[in-house]
Design a protein around this motif. Structure first.
Motif, short mmCIF file in Angstrom:
data_model
loop_
_atom_site.label_atom_id
_atom_site.label_comp_id
_atom_site.label_asym_id
_atom_site.label_seq_id
_atom_site.Cartn_x
_atom_site.Cartn_y
_atom_site.Cartn_z
N MET A 43 0.96 -1.15 0.08
CA MET A 43 0.05 -0.10 -0.08
C MET A 43 0.88 1.24 -0.07
O MET A 43 1.82 1.37 1.04
CB MET A 43 -0.78 -0.08 1.36
CG MET A 43 -2.00 1.21 1.12
SD MET A 43 -2.90 1.18 2.62
CE MET A 43 -2.03 1.75 3.86
N ALA A 44 0.66 1.99 -1.11
CA ALA A 44 1.44 3.12 -1.11
C ALA A 44 1.34 4.18 -0.06
O ALA A 44 0.26 4.44 0.35
CB ALA A 44 1.26 3.88 -2.55
N GLY A 45 2.44 4.54 0.80
CA GLY A 45 2.82 5.62 1.68
C GLY A 45 2.25 4.96 2.99
O GLY A 45 2.29 5.91 3.93
N GLU A 95 1.76 14.76 -1.91
CA GLU A 95 1.05 14.70 -0.55
C GLU A 95 -0.01 13.66 -0.50
O GLU A 95 -0.33 12.72 0.19
CB GLU A 95 0.37 15.99 -0.02
CG GLU A 95 -0.35 15.83 1.38
CD GLU A 95 -0.74 17.04 2.02
OE1 GLU A 95 -1.18 17.00 3.31
OE2 GLU A 95 -1.02 18.06 1.29
N ALA A 96 -0.84 13.47 -1.74
CA ALA A 96 -2.04 12.60 -1.90
C ALA A 96 -1.29 11.18 -2.07
O ALA A 96 -2.02 10.45 -1.67
CB ALA A 96 -2.80 13.02 -3.20
N VAL A 97 -0.23 11.10 -2.56
CA VAL A 97 0.50 9.82 -3.02
C VAL A 97 0.83 9.18 -1.57
O VAL A 97 0.72 8.19 -1.18
CB VAL A 97 1.49 9.86 -4.03
CG1 VAL A 97 2.31 8.45 -3.85
CG2 VAL A 97 0.99 10.26 -5.27
N CYS A 98 1.60 10.28 -0.85
CA CYS A 98 2.08 9.90 0.46
C CYS A 98 0.99 9.20 1.33
O CYS A 98 1.12 8.50 2.26
CB CYS A 98 2.89 10.94 0.84
SG CYS A 98 4.59 11.13 0.19
N ALA A 99 -0.03 10.11 1.19
CA ALA A 99 -1.14 9.71 2.32
C ALA A 99 -1.81 8.35 1.88
O ALA A 99 -2.84 7.95 2.30
CB ALA A 99 -2.16 10.77 2.09
N THR A 122 -4.50 20.36 -1.54
CA THR A 122 -4.44 19.05 -1.99
C THR A 122 -5.83 18.16 -2.05
O THR A 122 -6.04 17.27 -2.85
CB THR A 122 -3.49 18.18 -0.93
OG1 THR A 122 -2.25 18.60 -0.87
CG2 THR A 122 -3.32 16.58 -1.26
N LEU A 123 -6.60 18.94 -0.97
CA LEU A 123 -8.04 18.35 -1.15
C LEU A 123 -8.82 18.75 -2.39
O LEU A 123 -9.32 17.86 -2.84
CB LEU A 123 -8.70 18.83 0.30
CG LEU A 123 -10.23 18.34 0.59
CD1 LEU A 123 -10.28 16.88 0.39
CD2 LEU A 123 -10.87 19.05 1.66
N ARG A 124 -8.52 19.94 -2.84
CA ARG A 124 -9.12 20.26 -3.93
C ARG A 124 -8.76 19.50 -5.11
O ARG A 124 -9.53 19.11 -5.97
CB ARG A 124 -8.85 21.91 -4.11
CG ARG A 124 -9.56 22.65 -5.47
CD ARG A 124 -9.15 24.00 -5.51
NE ARG A 124 -9.43 24.55 -6.96
CZ ARG A 124 -10.97 24.74 -7.25
NH1 ARG A 124 -11.76 24.42 -6.43
NH2 ARG A 124 -11.09 25.24 -8.52
N VAL A 153 -10.13 7.53 5.76
CA VAL A 153 -10.38 8.44 4.63
C VAL A 153 -10.50 9.89 5.08
O VAL A 153 -9.73 10.84 4.85
CB VAL A 153 -11.25 8.00 3.34
CG1 VAL A 153 -11.37 8.93 2.40
CG2 VAL A 153 -10.84 6.72 2.91
N ARG A 154 -11.64 10.22 5.68
CA ARG A 154 -12.07 11.39 5.85
C ARG A 154 -11.13 12.02 7.21
O ARG A 154 -10.73 13.17 7.27
CB ARG A 154 -13.33 11.72 6.43
CG ARG A 154 -14.53 11.41 5.18
CD ARG A 154 -15.91 11.50 5.76
NE ARG A 154 -16.87 11.50 4.51
CZ ARG A 154 -18.05 11.37 4.52
NH1 ARG A 154 -18.57 11.33 5.65
NH2 ARG A 154 -18.76 11.36 3.41
N GLY A 155 -10.77 10.95 7.83
CA GLY A 155 -9.59 11.43 9.03
C GLY A 155 -8.46 12.09 8.20
O GLY A 155 -7.91 12.87 8.84
N ARG A 156 -8.01 11.28 7.24
CA ARG A 156 -6.64 11.60 6.65
C ARG A 156 -7.19 13.19 5.70
O ARG A 156 -6.11 13.84 5.47
CB ARG A 156 -6.11 10.57 5.80
CG ARG A 156 -5.43 9.81 6.52
CD ARG A 156 -4.66 8.54 5.71
NE ARG A 156 -5.81 7.65 5.37
CZ ARG A 156 -5.35 6.66 4.63
NH1 ARG A 156 -4.32 6.60 3.54
NH2 ARG A 156 -6.29 5.82 4.47
N LEU A 157 -8.10 13.02 5.20
CA LEU A 157 -8.53 14.20 4.26
C LEU A 157 -8.56 15.37 5.00
O LEU A 157 -7.97 16.67 4.53
CB LEU A 157 -9.87 14.37 3.50
CG LEU A 157 -10.18 13.11 2.46
CD1 LEU A 157 -11.46 13.11 2.13
CD2 LEU A 157 -9.11 13.26 1.57
N ARG A 158 -8.97 15.43 6.22
CA ARG A 158 -8.89 16.58 7.14
C ARG A 158 -7.27 17.32 7.58
O ARG A 158 -7.23 18.52 7.75
CB ARG A 158 -9.55 16.62 8.60
CG ARG A 158 -11.19 16.48 8.29
CD ARG A 158 -11.96 16.48 9.68
NE ARG A 158 -11.63 15.62 10.68
CZ ARG A 158 -12.20 14.37 10.64
NH1 ARG A 158 -13.28 14.43 9.84
NH2 ARG A 158 -11.99 13.49 11.42
#
Length: 921
Positions: free
Chosen positions: A1-3, A303-307, A267-269, A256-261
């Motif tokens: 799993m990436a990241g 950041e999205a890949v690392c997350a 990055t979110l946009r 997911v949502r926890g990490r999105l915050r």
């Protein structure tokens, strides 16, 4: 799993040992037996379907399989063959190159032809090594891929090809349809994935966080409900963040949502723009929607890949699971989603993508009155119409909903919608759509265009009189453009071909043809020639019909089957065979089912009953596949007659019942006459000559042209029925019709010979019947020659001339037997034995139903060629038949021999006496 900081390679396989064992067994079965198989892995999102598919594919590859894996995408479900293309283009040894696939799609617009070419490529690969083709998320497969997946597993069931599909549980959904199509034809396995056990979830926790996992973490994992993806996402969130236990939400929110915050707003946009574009998207497209240079978004991408939310496959960015994309997408307000989809559509068009790529966004974001969206839908429908007419029609219906309620554009879109619906075989919808538009009182020119567009639907629905009325009304109204007037005039002539005054119809057709030629309108030209061909056939003018259909197929090769049949009607089987060979080599534009109809007529005329039966069976299957039944009733009528000739009474009755069922759906005059004639033949076989004559009279009442559409080659049988029932006047009338038909076709040996044969039967005159036999010596139709010899033999026997009678009857018997008409041969044999002739019961012994002896001559040829290593295509080339017909024969061979693979067939044939090499090598 990436990241995520460590391997989770077995996360989806924990607790799936039993399911994997079932797939492993199927892999082994396909490899060992050489026969096909299909497995469907079902379950809710995140339950581990993709991981199980990947593990099964890896094990198959280790076992020597050539593997191709693909994935259907939710927003690509309209692009023809996009889903299956990934499976055949990717893998260790792709089945097709990208150029090969593009060439198929570009040059050949027939679904059946394209699927057959895919089958040939897969079949050829499977001769070297077993093949596995996997498709993930089949519930989102495009229409052409679904069509192919419903045909290919059965078509390739005798080759070592394993199909692995994953899909969500959807009753009557695409996955269920594919499994239902394969069931009974090859080994099928459905693997349903339920929630993982608590122990398996605990193993996932140990894999990720190590064995010393706090009890509160294990309690938290209960919130995953046994879903391995949700559990892994929770664990990844716990491992990558230092979140206090009292603020960790449950289920996907943790993952997911926890990490999105915790992500940067940019990055979110960026992720939200990607979620709008789909699970797989281009970085530049997302940057354009963010209205930023691509370079400025590199930190957001990193950041999205690392997350652990995105992967980069080198060409595209991909959400690691569609549940991740859906979670991001769900956080976008609905009103904003529509606006973003509209922006996405504009971006794709601006970037030079095909209209079909923008369509999913149009469907989600367009609003009524959006003319730009309407234009894109129209272009996309035009692009996919040839291979997927159903989705094209759906796109046009949506365009019609979006078009402004007033103005000329509505009628232009409506006309295109009607044509797409008719092409998709949805003629009732086409007519209803047209009538709604006509109710809005369009301008006169538009009125004519709409009536012209409805012509094909009306003709296909057998509403000839309604077609004539509408065409005449539009012509009388005036105001139409010249090409529309020409098409309407041609449609009127086509409708008149079903009337009783063929003189008026012919004059209308000639006028329409002159007009179409003068203005150079191709569609009007095609319609006029088609109408004139129908008129000539109905008038019994076979040479004229050939002239018209030859000209028609020159303009449009789709009508080559009509030219083939026209050649058969004038006894020119050599030209018919050349055309069939040309069609087999050229493929594409020819309607495949109609080509099988033409092949069946050709084989029937030459007395190849086995091949003709296979042709008509295959034709019906192909018509069922594309859901455009045209010749099914007539095919069943002929198959029933073939079964009676062979002595298969049960099969003959089954086909009669099927013909009656088709008649109930389309009770037009032609179908009524065809079934009436078949009922007459059955009644005579049952000894009920009174009923037989009643049904022949019904044929006569349906209209003069129907006599020759039906009795062209079988009028001798109708004359015998009439004479047997003592209906001499009817017999005289039938004989007179035969003579008139011969007069219209002086260059056709069969027509001339049958006319004299009918007259000889009425007169009971051996000399006249002998003349008929002489005339029919030039006919290429063995069954017709055999019937004439039988009539002559019986007449000579009745006249006391035993020796020539026995000779004629023996020739009739042998000719019937050579064609496989064993019941007819047995009937003549009984007459021979009654005359004291030789006993030849061995010639009429019925075949067993199982084993090598049950194979027909054609089936044996196919079996030996396949056992020699031929593919369906190469066997078809050797036998000069369609690959579809070879497949039908092969299906029967495997059923009769109780085998399931080409390897088993080769082993069985190796034990048989050798025969000459059928390939001619």
């Amino acid at each position: 799993m990436a990241g995520s900081g460590g391997p989770l390679s077995h996360r989806g396989l924990r607790g799936r040992e039993a399911e994997l064992a079932r797939l492993q067994a199927l892999i082994g079965s396909v490899a060992d037996t050489g026969s096909g198989g299909l497995a469907l892995i079902q379950g809710e999102p995140g339950i581990g379907k993709t991981t199980l598919l990947a593990e099964a594919a890896a094990r198959a590859a280790a076992a020597g399989f050539s593997v191709g894996l693909g994935k259907a995408e939710e927003l690509h479900h309209i692009v023809p063959l996009s889903s299956l293309a990934a499976s055949v283009l990717h893998g260790d040894r792709p089945l097709l190159s990208g150029d090969d696939l593009a060439d198929l799609a570009r040059n050949h617009d027939q679904r059946i032809w394209l699927v057959e070419r895919l089958a040939e490529a897969i079949e050829a690969r499977a001769t070297d090594a077993p093949v596995l083709i996997g498709l993930d998320d089949v519930q989102w497969a495009d229409a052409l891929s679904r069509f192919a997946l419903q045909q290919l597993p059965t078509r390739l069931r005798t080759s070592p090809v394993l199909w692995l599909l994953t899909g969500r549980r959807e009753p009557a959904g695409p996955a269920e349809e594919i499994v239902a199509a394969a069931a009974g034809n090859l080994a099928t396995v459905t693997v349903s994935l339920g929630p993982l056990s608590g122990a398996a979830i605990g193993q996932l926790a140990d894999d990720t966080l190590g064995p010393a996992v706090d009890a509160w973490v294990r309690d938290l994992l209960d919130g995953a409900g046994g879903n391995p993806f949700l559990a892994v996402e929770m664990l990844a969130g716990l491992r990558s963040t230092d979140v206090p236990r009292d603020v960790v939400p449950s289920r996907l929110v943790v993952g997911v949502r926890g990490r999105l915050r915790s992500l940067q707003p940019g990055t979110l946009r960026f992720l939200q723009m990607g979620a709008v574009l789909g699970r797989r998207f281009d970085f530049e497209d997302a940057a354009a929607l963010c209205d930023q240079p691509a370079a400025a978004l590199l930190p957001a991408l990193e950041e999205a890949v690392c997350a652990g939310l995105l992967d980069d496959d080198g060409d595209h960015l991909v959400f690691r699971h569609d549940l991740l994309r859906q979670a991001v997408y769900a956080d976008i307000p609905p009103s904003a989603r529509k606006a973003l989809h509209r922006a996405a559509a504009r971006r794709l068009v601006t970037a030079g993508r095909q209209p079909i790529d923008a369509v999913p966004h149009i469907l989600r974001g367009a609003v009524p009155g959006d003319e730009e969206a309407v234009a894109l839908l129209r272009r996309a429908a035009d692009d996919v119409l040839a291979v997927t007419p159903g989705p094209a029609a759906d796109l046009m219906l949506r365009a019609l909903e979006l078009v402004p309620s007033s103005g000329q554009l509505k009628f232009e879109v409506g006309e295109q919608t009607i044509l797409c619906l008719a092409r998709a075989g949805r003629n009732r919808e086409a007519l209803e759509t047209g009538d709604r538009l006509l109710a809005d009182r369009p301008p006169l020119e538009t009125f004519g265009r709409l009536q012209s567009a409805l012509g094909g639907a009306l003709w296909t629905m057998d509403l000839a009189e309604e077609l004539r009325r509408r065409a005449e009304a539009a012509l009388a109204a005036g105001g139409s453009a010249p090409e529309i007037c020409a098409r309407l005039a041609a449609l009127r002539a086509l409708a008149l071909s079903r009337g009783r005054d063929l003189g008026v119809a012919r004059e209308a057709g000639e006028t329409a043809l002159r007009t179409a030629t003068a203005i150079g309108d191709r569609e009007a030209h095609v319609l006029a020639l088609s109408g004139l061909g129908e008129i000539a056939l109905n008038a019994g003018e076979n040479a004229v019909a050939l002239q018209r259909f030859a000209a028609l197929s020159t303009i449009d090769s789709a009508f080559l089957p009509e030219e083939v049949v026209a050649h058969v009607h004038v006894d020119d089987f050599a030209s018919a065979e050349r055309l069939l060979l040309r069609a087999a080599e050229g493929g594409g534009a020819v309607r495949q089912a109609m080509l099988l109809w033409a092949q069946g007529q050709h084989d029937l005329g030459l007395g190849r009953l086995d091949d003709a039966e296979a042709d008509f069976v295959t034709m019906e299957r192909l018509e069922d596949e594309v859901r455009v039944p045209v010749q099914q009733l007539n095919g069943r009528v002929i198959r029933s007659r073939i079964a009676l000739l062979r002595g298969h009474r049960e099969a003959a009755r089954e086909n009669l019942l099927a013909a009656r069922e088709h008649l109930a759906v389309k009770p037009n005059a032609g179908n009524t006459a065809a079934v009436s004639f078949l009922e007459a033949v059955h009644a005579e076989a049952d000894g009920d000559v009174a009923l037989a004559v009643d049904r022949i009279r019904r044929v006569q009442q349906q209209g003069p042209f129907l006599r020759w559409r039906l009795l062209r080659d079988w009028v001798d049988a109708a004359v015998r029925m009439a004479l047997r029932a003592g209906e001499r006047e009817l017999a005289e009338d039938l004989a007179a019709q035969a003579e008139a038909h011969a007069g219209r076709n002086p260059a056709v040996p069969t027509a001339a010979g049958i006319a004299v044969q009918a007259r000889g039967l009425v007169r009971n005159d051996p000399a006249v019947l002998a003349h008929a036999v002489d005339l029919l010596g030039a006919s290429p139709r063995p069954l017709t020659r055999a019937a004439a010899h039988a009539d002559l033999g019986l007449a000579l026997l009745a006249a006391g001339r035993r020796s020539p009678a026995v000779a004629a009857l023996a020739l009739a018997r042998d000719t019937f037997a050579e064609s496989g008409a064993h019941a007819a041969a047995a009937h003549v044999q009984r007459a021979l034995e009654g005359a004291g002739g030789e006993s030849r019961r061995a010639a009429t012994v019925r075949r067993p139903v199982q084993g090598w002896g049950a194979l027909t001559a054609s089936e044996e040829k196919v079996a030996r060629l396949i056992a020699q290593g031929h593919t369906n295509r190469s066997a078809a080339d050797v036998l000069v038949v369609s690959p579809h017909t070879v497949n039908t024969h092969l299906t029967s061979v495997f059923r009769k021999l109780s085998i399931g693979s080409r390897v088993q067939l080769a082993n069985l044939v190796a034990t048989l006496p050798e025969v000459p090499d059928l390939s001619g090598a």
